[in-house]
Scaffold this motif. Structure first.
Motif, PDB file in Angstrom:
ATOM      1  N   ARG A 166     -32.447 -23.860 -83.636  1.00  0.00           N
ATOM      2  CA  ARG A 166     -31.928 -25.090 -84.238  1.00  0.00           C
ATOM      3  C   ARG A 166     -30.424 -24.994 -84.428  1.00  0.00           C
ATOM      4  O   ARG A 166     -29.839 -23.900 -84.372  1.00  0.00           O
ATOM      5  CB  ARG A 166     -32.618 -25.344 -85.579  1.00  0.00           C
ATOM      6  CG  ARG A 166     -34.057 -25.830 -85.361  1.00  0.00           C
ATOM      7  CD  ARG A 166     -34.681 -26.223 -86.651  1.00  0.00           C
ATOM      8  NE  ARG A 166     -34.843 -25.062 -87.514  1.00  0.00           N
ATOM      9  CZ  ARG A 166     -35.367 -25.139 -88.725  1.00  0.00           C
ATOM     10  NH1 ARG A 166     -35.751 -26.304 -89.205  1.00  0.00           N
ATOM     11  NH2 ARG A 166     -35.507 -24.066 -89.468  1.00  0.00           N
TER      12      ARG A 166
ATOM     13  N   GLU B 146     -25.862 -25.917 -88.397  1.00  0.00           N
ATOM     14  CA  GLU B 146     -25.810 -26.673 -89.649  1.00  0.00           C
ATOM     15  C   GLU B 146     -27.200 -26.807 -90.254  1.00  0.00           C
ATOM     16  O   GLU B 146     -27.392 -26.642 -91.459  1.00  0.00           O
ATOM     17  CB  GLU B 146     -25.236 -28.069 -89.406  1.00  0.00           C
ATOM     18  CG  GLU B 146     -23.794 -28.088 -88.952  1.00  0.00           C
ATOM     19  CD  GLU B 146     -23.645 -27.918 -87.451  1.00  0.00           C
ATOM     20  OE1 GLU B 146     -24.621 -27.491 -86.791  1.00  0.00           O
ATOM     21  OE2 GLU B 146     -22.549 -28.195 -86.925  1.00  0.00           O
ATOM     22  N   VAL B 147     -28.172 -27.063 -89.395  1.00  0.00           N
ATOM     23  CA  VAL B 147     -29.537 -27.217 -89.881  1.00  0.00           C
ATOM     24  C   VAL B 147     -30.040 -25.909 -90.482  1.00  0.00           C
ATOM     25  O   VAL B 147     -30.649 -25.875 -91.561  1.00  0.00           O
ATOM     26  CB  VAL B 147     -30.460 -27.689 -88.736  1.00  0.00           C
ATOM     27  CG1 VAL B 147     -31.890 -27.815 -89.204  1.00  0.00           C
ATOM     28  CG2 VAL B 147     -29.968 -29.000 -88.170  1.00  0.00           C
ATOM     29  N   GLU B 148     -29.725 -24.807 -89.786  1.00  0.00           N
ATOM     30  CA  GLU B 148     -30.152 -23.492 -90.284  1.00  0.00           C
ATOM     31  C   GLU B 148     -29.537 -23.213 -91.654  1.00  0.00           C
ATOM     32  O   GLU B 148     -30.212 -22.756 -92.593  1.00  0.00           O
ATOM     33  CB  GLU B 148     -29.734 -22.397 -89.285  1.00  0.00           C
ATOM     34  CG  GLU B 148     -30.572 -22.347 -88.026  1.00  0.00           C
ATOM     35  CD  GLU B 148     -32.012 -21.891 -88.297  1.00  0.00           C
ATOM     36  OE1 GLU B 148     -32.254 -21.226 -89.314  1.00  0.00           O
ATOM     37  OE2 GLU B 148     -32.893 -22.250 -87.473  1.00  0.00           O
TER      38      GLU B 148
ATOM     39  N   ALA C 103     -28.383 -25.338 -93.870  1.00  0.00           N
ATOM     40  CA  ALA C 103     -28.943 -26.235 -94.879  1.00  0.00           C
ATOM     41  C   ALA C 103     -30.319 -25.738 -95.310  1.00  0.00           C
ATOM     42  O   ALA C 103     -30.665 -25.719 -96.502  1.00  0.00           O
ATOM     43  CB  ALA C 103     -29.029 -27.649 -94.330  1.00  0.00           C
ATOM     44  N   GLN C 104     -31.100 -25.295 -94.304  1.00  0.00           N
ATOM     45  CA  GLN C 104     -32.444 -24.799 -94.605  1.00  0.00           C
ATOM     46  C   GLN C 104     -32.374 -23.575 -95.513  1.00  0.00           C
ATOM     47  O   GLN C 104     -33.124 -23.447 -96.483  1.00  0.00           O
ATOM     48  CB  GLN C 104     -33.138 -24.437 -93.281  1.00  0.00           C
ATOM     49  CG  GLN C 104     -34.601 -24.050 -93.421  1.00  0.00           C
ATOM     50  CD  GLN C 104     -35.469 -25.246 -93.803  1.00  0.00           C
ATOM     51  OE1 GLN C 104     -35.369 -26.306 -93.200  1.00  0.00           O
ATOM     52  NE2 GLN C 104     -36.292 -25.104 -94.822  1.00  0.00           N
ATOM     53  N   LYS C 105     -31.388 -22.704 -95.177  1.00  0.00           N
ATOM     54  CA  LYS C 105     -31.234 -21.474 -95.953  1.00  0.00           C
ATOM     55  C   LYS C 105     -30.902 -21.806 -97.413  1.00  0.00           C
ATOM     56  O   LYS C 105     -31.496 -21.283 -98.362  1.00  0.00           O
ATOM     57  CB  LYS C 105     -30.122 -20.609 -95.347  1.00  0.00           C
ATOM     58  CG  LYS C 105     -30.410 -19.112 -95.430  1.00  0.00           C
ATOM     59  CD  LYS C 105     -29.326 -18.332 -94.731  1.00  0.00           C
ATOM     60  CE  LYS C 105     -29.801 -17.801 -93.388  1.00  0.00           C
ATOM     61  NZ  LYS C 105     -28.715 -17.156 -92.637  1.00  0.00           N
TER      62      LYS C 105
ATOM     63  N   ALA D  91     -31.495 -24.595 -98.949  1.00  0.00           N
ATOM     64  CA  ALA D  91     -32.643 -25.239 -99.603  1.00  0.00           C
ATOM     65  C   ALA D  91     -33.666 -24.201-100.044  1.00  0.00           C
ATOM     66  O   ALA D  91     -34.220 -24.268-101.155  1.00  0.00           O
ATOM     67  CB  ALA D  91     -33.273 -26.242 -98.648  1.00  0.00           C
ATOM     68  N   ASP D  92     -33.896 -23.189 -99.168  1.00  0.00           N
ATOM     69  CA  ASP D  92     -34.851 -22.136 -99.513  1.00  0.00           C
ATOM     70  C   ASP D  92     -34.407 -21.390-100.754  1.00  0.00           C
ATOM     71  O   ASP D  92     -35.210 -21.068-101.647  1.00  0.00           O
ATOM     72  CB  ASP D  92     -34.986 -21.150 -98.338  1.00  0.00           C
ATOM     73  CG  ASP D  92     -35.775 -21.785 -97.192  1.00  0.00           C
ATOM     74  OD1 ASP D  92     -36.369 -22.845 -97.432  1.00  0.00           O
ATOM     75  OD2 ASP D  92     -35.769 -21.222 -96.077  1.00  0.00           O
TER      76      ASP D  92
ATOM     77  N   THR E 261     -34.961 -23.507-103.951  1.00  0.00           N
ATOM     78  CA  THR E 261     -36.353 -23.582-104.409  1.00  0.00           C
ATOM     79  C   THR E 261     -36.884 -22.220-104.794  1.00  0.00           C
ATOM     80  O   THR E 261     -37.710 -22.086-105.713  1.00  0.00           O
ATOM     81  CB  THR E 261     -37.256 -24.181-103.314  1.00  0.00           C
ATOM     82  OG1 THR E 261     -37.014 -23.452-102.091  1.00  0.00           O
ATOM     83  CG2 THR E 261     -36.965 -25.644-103.092  1.00  0.00           C
TER      84      THR E 261
END
Lengths: 323, 172
Positions: free
Chosen positions: B155, B158-160, B162-164, B166-167, B170
């Motif tokens: 991916r 930027e997506v990676e 953002a995912q990181k 977000a993880d 949470t």
């Protein structure tokens, strides 16, 4: 009066067959050969799948200049296409397509047909000699050699079937024909068909016209309408050969079904068998490369002639035993 | 055991089988070819995206892109100041020189150049192969939508990231 009318009708029908069937075979060759080579063939002329391609070709040939080479023997050069074409027209007159459906019923029909077909090859000999061209001469000489070699098995195979039927009349041969003759006369039929192909100089026996090495042999110097006549002679020859093979070896107008049950008229059977054989002629052309000159001679003298002689002996023995 | 004549029969079978198959002939002018979406037919220009950075012209290995431009001053909005922007006057690609390497398209940072599968632009004179921005712009209509991303591919960065993030949010 009605007699004159009948003769006129027969002439018109024979002429019609002579003018349409070769074109039908030619168009079939265009399309079948194309599809066997994964092509489409003519697609534009006439609109629907190029059905009028040969008409267009004819118009093109008619428009071209009729050139006679300066060194050529003019009279012979101009006569040659007619000599090549007319015999096949004459032969069609004698070929029966159904009981009573024959241009003219001859007692010695087989003899007549074979004699006249031999004349057709003379056309390419004349063309080869009269063109005053080395390629034409080569082609003419090869034609002569081929005629010498293949006329013998051709005649022997035809003689075999005449012996079996006990008559030289073509309708008589069909009348005498029985289905088991298919097996009995099989070698003869194969020899007749192959030798006929060679006499027509069709591939794979097209050494005399080999376009890629001696530039169409005897026809090198021909242009326009005269060249078209030679081509027409080739296709008329196919029709004649296939019709003769049908009449002599495949039972002509006799179908495999009971006639009362299956009322298919004899004409349909004769034409269907003829067209099937014409397809085989095209099929052989696409499938096999050209035979070399020595291979041609060897096939004739060491293959077809002995087979034809063997067939003649077999026919004689069986005919005596059955009779 | 070798049957005599087997080769002859094989030859006949080959031709008969070929006759049964569809022929490979492409009936080109009557039937247009189905080209893959990434075909390199012609280079199209989306003029609105071009900032006249000249990167394409400079990266072009055979110098077949010609660009002219002038600066235009945008009047100041209330409370702001005047801005300047580049206006494209000429954007020509000489397709008699172009070798279809696609470096200009790779080099363009603003997605102003695209590959189009359109290929029917032959000319009788080689000088007519130089096409201006109007013609290049017309070809934009023939640019196919980009193929979808590979589901299993890597991916975007930027997506990676953002995912990181977000993880992490949470997880803690």
């Amino acid at each position: 009066m009605s007699e004159v009318l009948e003769v006129a009708l027969r002439i018109v029908l024979v002429l019609g067959a002579f003018l349409t069937l070769p074109l039908l075979v030619g168009q079939t060759e265009h399309k079948a050969m194309a599809h066997m080579q994964s092509r489409l063939g003519p697609m534009y002329a006439g609109g629907f799948h190029g059905w009028a391609q040969l008409v267009a070709d004819g118009v093109k040939f008619a428009q071209k200049e009729d050139v006679v080479p300066a060194a050529a023997d003019r009279a012979v050069f101009k006569l040659a296409p007619a000599v090549a074409l007319i015999p096949y027209l004459v032969v069609i007159v004698a070929i029966p397509v159904a009981p009573g459906w024959v241009g003219h019923d001859l007692d010695a029909g087989l003899f007549f047909v074979l004699a006249v077909m031999g004349v057709g090859v003379l056309g390419s000999l004349m063309a080869g000699w009269a063109s005053a061209n080395k390629f034409s001469l080569l082609g003419g000489l090869r034609s002569a050699a081929q005629l010498m070699a293949y006329e013998l098995p051709f005649l022997l195979a035809a003689a075999s079937v005449a012996m079996a039927a006990g008559t030289l009349s073509l309708p008589g041969i069909v009348d005498a024909w029985q289905p088991w003759w298919l097996l009995w006369q099989l070698p003869g039929a194969a020899v007749f068909f192959l030798a006929g192909l060679a006499e027509l100089q069709r591939p794979p026996f097209d050494m005399p016209v080999a376009d890629s090495e001696i530039i169409f042999g005897a026809y090198t110097e021909y242009t326009g309408l005269r060249f078209a006549l030679f081509l027409l002679a080739e296709y008329a020859g196919i029709v004649v050969l296939c019709a003769l093979t049908t009449v002599l070896f495949l039972g002509g107008w006799k179908g495999p079904f009971d006639e009362a049950l299956w009322g298919a008229p004899g004409v349909v059977w004769t034409l269907a068998k003829t067209m099937l054989l014409a397809f085989v002629v095209i099929w052989l052309r696409v499938s096999y490369p050209r035979l070399r000159e020595d291979q041609l001679q060897r096939l004739a003298w060491q293959g077809l002639v002995p087979v034809a002689l063997g067939q003649l002996a077999l026919t004689g023995v069986v005919a005596v035993m059955v009779g | 055991m070798k049957v005599p004549g087997a080769g002859l029969a094989k030859g006949l079978v080959v031709t008969l089988r070929t006759m049964g198959r569809r022929s490979v002939t492409a009936q080109y002018p009557d039937v247009k070819p189905e080209l893959p979406p990434r075909s390199r037919g012609v280079i199209a220009l989306l003029e609105e995206n071009c900032t006249v950075c000249m990167l394409c012209a400079r990266e072009c290995p055979d110098w077949c892109i010609y660009i002219d431009s002038h600066k235009e001053t945008i009047p100041a909005p209330p409370g702001g100041r005047e801005r300047q922007r580049n206006v494209l006057d000429r954007f020509d690609i000489d397709f008699s020189l172009c070798m279809y390497c696609g470096i200009c398209i790779e080099a363009c940072p603003f997605d102003a150049l695209f590959w189009s599968p359109e290929f029917e632009y032959a000319e009788l004179d080689i000088r007519d192969l130089t096409h201006g921005k109007e013609r290049l712009g017309e070809w934009m209509r023939t640019v196919p939508p980009p193929p979808a991303h590979d589901e299993h591919g890597v991916r975007a960065k930027e997506v990676e990231a953002a995912q990181k993030a977000a993880d992490k949010a949470t997880g803690s």
